[in-house]
Design an enzyme around this catalytic site. Structure first.
Site, PDB file in Angstrom:
ATOM      1  N   ASP A 124       0.823  -1.225   0.000  1.00 21.03           N
ATOM      2  CA  ASP A 124       0.000   0.000   0.000  1.00 21.03           C
ATOM      3  C   ASP A 124       0.854   1.271   0.000  1.00 21.03           C
ATOM      4  O   ASP A 124       0.482   2.276   0.586  1.00 21.03           O
ATOM      5  CB  ASP A 124      -0.880   0.000   1.255  1.00 21.03           C
ATOM      6  CG  ASP A 124      -0.038  -0.208   2.523  1.00 21.03           C
ATOM      7  OD1 ASP A 124      -0.610  -0.203   3.619  1.00 21.03           O
ATOM      8  OD2 ASP A 124       1.206  -0.353   2.399  1.00 21.03           O
TER       9      ASP A 124
ATOM     10  N   HIS B 213       7.819 -11.198   1.716  1.00 19.12           N
ATOM     11  CA  HIS B 213       7.830 -10.065   0.784  1.00 19.12           C
ATOM     12  C   HIS B 213       7.975  -8.769   1.594  1.00 19.12           C
ATOM     13  O   HIS B 213       7.220  -8.536   2.533  1.00 19.12           O
ATOM     14  CB  HIS B 213       6.516 -10.014  -0.015  1.00 19.12           C
ATOM     15  CG  HIS B 213       6.291 -11.256  -0.833  1.00 19.12           C
ATOM     16  ND1 HIS B 213       5.049 -11.619  -1.306  1.00 19.12           N
ATOM     17  CD2 HIS B 213       7.156 -12.227  -1.254  1.00 19.12           C
ATOM     18  CE1 HIS B 213       5.149 -12.761  -1.992  1.00 19.12           C
ATOM     19  NE2 HIS B 213       6.422 -13.153  -1.969  1.00 19.12           N
TER      20      HIS B 213
ATOM     21  N   GLU C  59       8.862  -2.511  -1.034  1.00 21.86           N
ATOM     22  CA  GLU C  59       9.978  -1.672  -1.487  1.00 21.86           C
ATOM     23  C   GLU C  59       9.634  -0.187  -1.372  1.00 21.86           C
ATOM     24  O   GLU C  59      10.518   0.670  -1.510  1.00 21.86           O
ATOM     25  CB  GLU C  59      10.379  -2.027  -2.907  1.00 21.86           C
ATOM     26  CG  GLU C  59      11.652  -1.341  -3.408  1.00 21.86           C
ATOM     27  CD  GLU C  59      12.837  -1.551  -2.484  1.00 21.86           C
ATOM     28  OE1 GLU C  59      13.023  -0.687  -1.575  1.00 21.86           O
ATOM     29  OE2 GLU C  59      13.562  -2.536  -2.616  1.00 21.86           O
TER      30      GLU C  59
ATOM     31  N   HIS D 296      10.394 -10.597  12.473  1.00 21.26           N
ATOM     32  CA  HIS D 296       8.936 -10.791  12.652  1.00 21.26           C
ATOM     33  C   HIS D 296       8.365 -11.658  11.540  1.00 21.26           C
ATOM     34  O   HIS D 296       7.678 -12.657  11.777  1.00 21.26           O
ATOM     35  CB  HIS D 296       8.239  -9.429  12.659  1.00 21.26           C
ATOM     36  CG  HIS D 296       6.739  -9.498  12.690  1.00 21.26           C
ATOM     37  ND1 HIS D 296       5.992  -9.246  13.818  1.00 21.26           N
ATOM     38  CD2 HIS D 296       5.833  -9.794  11.706  1.00 21.26           C
ATOM     39  CE1 HIS D 296       4.691  -9.396  13.534  1.00 21.26           C
ATOM     40  NE2 HIS D 296       4.565  -9.723  12.248  1.00 21.26           N
ATOM     41  N   GLU D 297       8.662 -11.310  10.292  1.00 21.46           N
ATOM     42  CA  GLU D 297       8.062 -12.046   9.152  1.00 21.46           C
ATOM     43  C   GLU D 297       8.522 -13.507   9.139  1.00 21.46           C
ATOM     44  O   GLU D 297       7.750 -14.406   8.807  1.00 21.46           O
ATOM     45  CB  GLU D 297       8.438 -11.349   7.836  1.00 21.46           C
ATOM     46  CG  GLU D 297       7.888  -9.937   7.687  1.00 21.46           C
ATOM     47  CD  GLU D 297       6.383  -9.837   7.931  1.00 21.46           C
ATOM     48  OE1 GLU D 297       5.927  -8.790   8.406  1.00 21.46           O
ATOM     49  OE2 GLU D 297       5.673 -10.843   7.689  1.00 21.46           O
TER      50      GLU D 297
ATOM     51  N   HIS E  54       6.344 -15.719  10.970  1.00 17.39           N
ATOM     52  CA  HIS E  54       5.201 -16.230  10.187  1.00 17.39           C
ATOM     53  C   HIS E  54       5.647 -17.373   9.285  1.00 17.39           C
ATOM     54  O   HIS E  54       4.965 -18.390   9.165  1.00 17.39           O
ATOM     55  CB  HIS E  54       4.618 -15.123   9.309  1.00 17.39           C
ATOM     56  CG  HIS E  54       3.919 -14.032  10.061  1.00 17.39           C
ATOM     57  ND1 HIS E  54       2.945 -14.256  10.997  1.00 17.39           N
ATOM     58  CD2 HIS E  54       4.073 -12.684  10.004  1.00 17.39           C
ATOM     59  CE1 HIS E  54       2.521 -13.109  11.487  1.00 17.39           C
ATOM     60  NE2 HIS E  54       3.190 -12.139  10.908  1.00 17.39           N
TER      61      HIS E  54
ATOM     62  N   HIS F  27       0.114 -13.643  14.858  1.00 20.51           N
ATOM     63  CA  HIS F  27       0.400 -12.455  15.666  1.00 20.51           C
ATOM     64  C   HIS F  27       0.084 -12.692  17.140  1.00 20.51           C
ATOM     65  O   HIS F  27      -0.830 -13.439  17.477  1.00 20.51           O
ATOM     66  CB  HIS F  27      -0.413 -11.275  15.128  1.00 20.51           C
ATOM     67  CG  HIS F  27       0.196 -10.714  13.882  1.00 20.51           C
ATOM     68  ND1 HIS F  27      -0.552 -10.147  12.871  1.00 20.51           N
ATOM     69  CD2 HIS F  27       1.486 -10.653  13.474  1.00 20.51           C
ATOM     70  CE1 HIS F  27       0.256  -9.754  11.906  1.00 20.51           C
ATOM     71  NE2 HIS F  27       1.508 -10.045  12.237  1.00 20.51           N
TER      72      HIS F  27
ATOM     73  N   ASP G 284      15.543   1.390  44.904  1.00 14.52           N
ATOM     74  CA  ASP G 284      15.545   1.031  43.466  1.00 14.52           C
ATOM     75  C   ASP G 284      15.141   2.228  42.608  1.00 14.52           C
ATOM     76  O   ASP G 284      15.618   2.396  41.484  1.00 14.52           O
ATOM     77  CB  ASP G 284      14.532  -0.089  43.201  1.00 14.52           C
ATOM     78  CG  ASP G 284      14.943  -1.380  43.879  1.00 14.52           C
ATOM     79  OD1 ASP G 284      16.159  -1.543  44.121  1.00 14.52           O
ATOM     80  OD2 ASP G 284      14.063  -2.200  44.188  1.00 14.52           O
TER      81      ASP G 284
END
Lengths: 365, 84
Positions: free
Chosen positions: A74, A95, A98, A117-118, A121, A127, A326
């Site tokens: 997109d 994919h 680009e 991340h990809e 999958h 997810h 702390d």
């Protein structure tokens, strides 16, 4: 996990980079992809071998817009990349859009983070709704040098392929839950009326007029700040916040990290024997800032910009039995000290502890 | 701190919401003339599914937090179901 539990039948997989984005050096693309594959091979029995031609299990490519897989990209922003679950043909393929600006750092879209991340999958993960997980749908930049695969993702991938062969099983960071009674903090500061609680690479942001607590990555707002901040305090008069980690500190002016930082903490007047600051708070009525190290505290004069004489002193001598500190912050005239999951409310006027609460008392649990 | 984006102008919101839910929550848009309320119920149900996933307030309305989440750069794989 993906419905139907798709997975590769073999553990030794092949991958191929079909083309390269013109925005990065080839070597940097290769390195980012290798690092992304290691994220998963480090915690499973999986191995990945690069092939230069022919069909590989995982084919990676940089493509524009509609690239004939029924899932067009997109343009800049929005969708950054996608990948297909394990299987023949397009199965496992990745994919990258680009139209994004792919980079090896945080100036554009970091290729390593998106590829890791990809590839989740490509290996069969879907997810996660854990906002700290790598498999969370939205993109968050993390310095690749600091990246640690979160426990949520380790659990997911090991549910599919089992554990790695390593003698010591790797573990990962767990996303802090505001109402977890065992929650402790690395540092706390106020910031223009809000209160920010630091934990690992996360910050919990509490706005006085909002009931819920917002959880974010520190890097979302301040990419130059490291994770694991150890102390922080706000100088309201100068509209600055100082962050401390090990023997360095950073200054936030307004909402941005001031140029020229980090600087060594010794510029503030600490001796070289001090290697880190555990906590700090600033009293805007007196212009004095208190630094806590081990079992001692220091007092710094914000107007003279130097340490007061006669310090350090024992914490117990002035603040009572609060033990090692702390984190600390001042709000509405009281100082709040955090020691593990315990919080002490200190009244500087009465010079004594006037309350004791759980560490998570600010989160409306 | 980045503040929640100004309320999108009316024209853009429905398109943004619809395409986001189509891409990531399997919202089916058929262009048969249907009772407006049925289509809205379907969209609102999908919106609730998305809000539930992201831990947002589940109200079925494109409120600011929901629109802000929809505009974040993300992975193109849907949040529900398979992607084969």
């Amino acid at each position: 996990l993906t419905p139907g539990n798709p997975k590769w039948k073999r553990n030794n997989l092949t991958y191929r980079i079909l083309n390269y984005t013109p925005e990065m050096r080839r070597a940097d693309v290769d390195e980012a992809i290798q690092k992304a594959l290691r994220v998963w091979s480090n915690v499973t029995p999986l191995t990945f071998q690069k092939v230069e031609d022919g069909e590989a299990d995982i084919m990676m490519s940089f493509v524009y817009g509609d690239h004939r897989d029924y899932s067009p990209f997109d343009g800049p922003g929005g969708m950054l990349a996608h990948a297909f679950q394990p299987g023949e043909g397009i199965g496992g393929d990745v994919h990258f859009d680009e139209d994004e600006t792919w980079t090896k750092d945080g100036t554009g879209t970091n290729l390593f983070i998106v590829a890791a991340h990809e590839l989740g999958h490509s290996l069969g993960l879907s997810h996660s709704n854990d906002p700290g997980a790598l498999m969370y749908p939205t993109y968050s930049y993390t310095d690749p040098k600091e990246f640690l695969l979160p426990q949520d993702d380790i659990d997911g991938i090991q549910a599919i392929y089992g554990q790695s062969d390593a003698a010591v099983q790797p573990t990962g960071p767990v996303t802090p839950q505001p109402c977890d009674p065992s929650l402790t903090f690395d540092a706390i500061t106020t910031l223009r009326g809000e209160t920010i609680f630091f934990k690992g690479r996360y910050m919990l942001r509490k706005h006085p007029s909002r009931a819920e607590t917002e959880l974010n990555f520190i890097s979302l707002f301040w990419p130059k700040l490291p994770s694991g901040i150890q102390a922080a305090y706000e100088n309201v008069e100068r509209d600055e916040v100082l962050f401390f980690k090990e023997d360095k500190y950073w200054v936030l002016r307004g909402y941005d990290i001031a140029p020229g930082y980090p600087k060594p903490i010794y510029r503030l007047g600490f001796p070289k024997t001090v290697k880190r600051v555990n906590a700090a708070y600033s009293d805007e009525t007196t212009g004095k800032t208190y630094f806590f190290t081990a079992d001692r505290y220091w007092r710094y004069d914000e107007n003279k910009r130097s340490m007061d004489h006669g310090y350090p002193k024992k914490i117990v001598s002035h603040f009572g039995k609060i033990g090692r500190v702390d984190a600390a912050f001042q709000k509405d005239g009281y100082v709040y000290f955090f020691h593990g999951t315990t919080q002490f409310q200190f009244d500087p006027r009465a010079k004594r502890i006037v309350g004791q609460m759980k560490s998570i008392s600010w989160f409306n649990c | 701190f980045p503040v929640a984006p100004e309320a999108e102008d009316e024209r853009k919101t429905p398109k943004l919401v619809e395409s986001y839910l189509q891409n990531f929550y399997d919202l089916q848009i058929d262009h048969q003339p249907r009772l407006r309320s049925t289509g809205e119920n379907h969209l609102s149900a999908k919106l609730k599914e998305m809000q539930e996933f992201f831990g947002l307030q589940v109200n079925g309305k494109p409120d600011l937090d929901t629109l802000e989440m929809m505009q974040k750069p993300r992975c193109g794989v849907p949040d529900i179901g398979q992607y084969a």
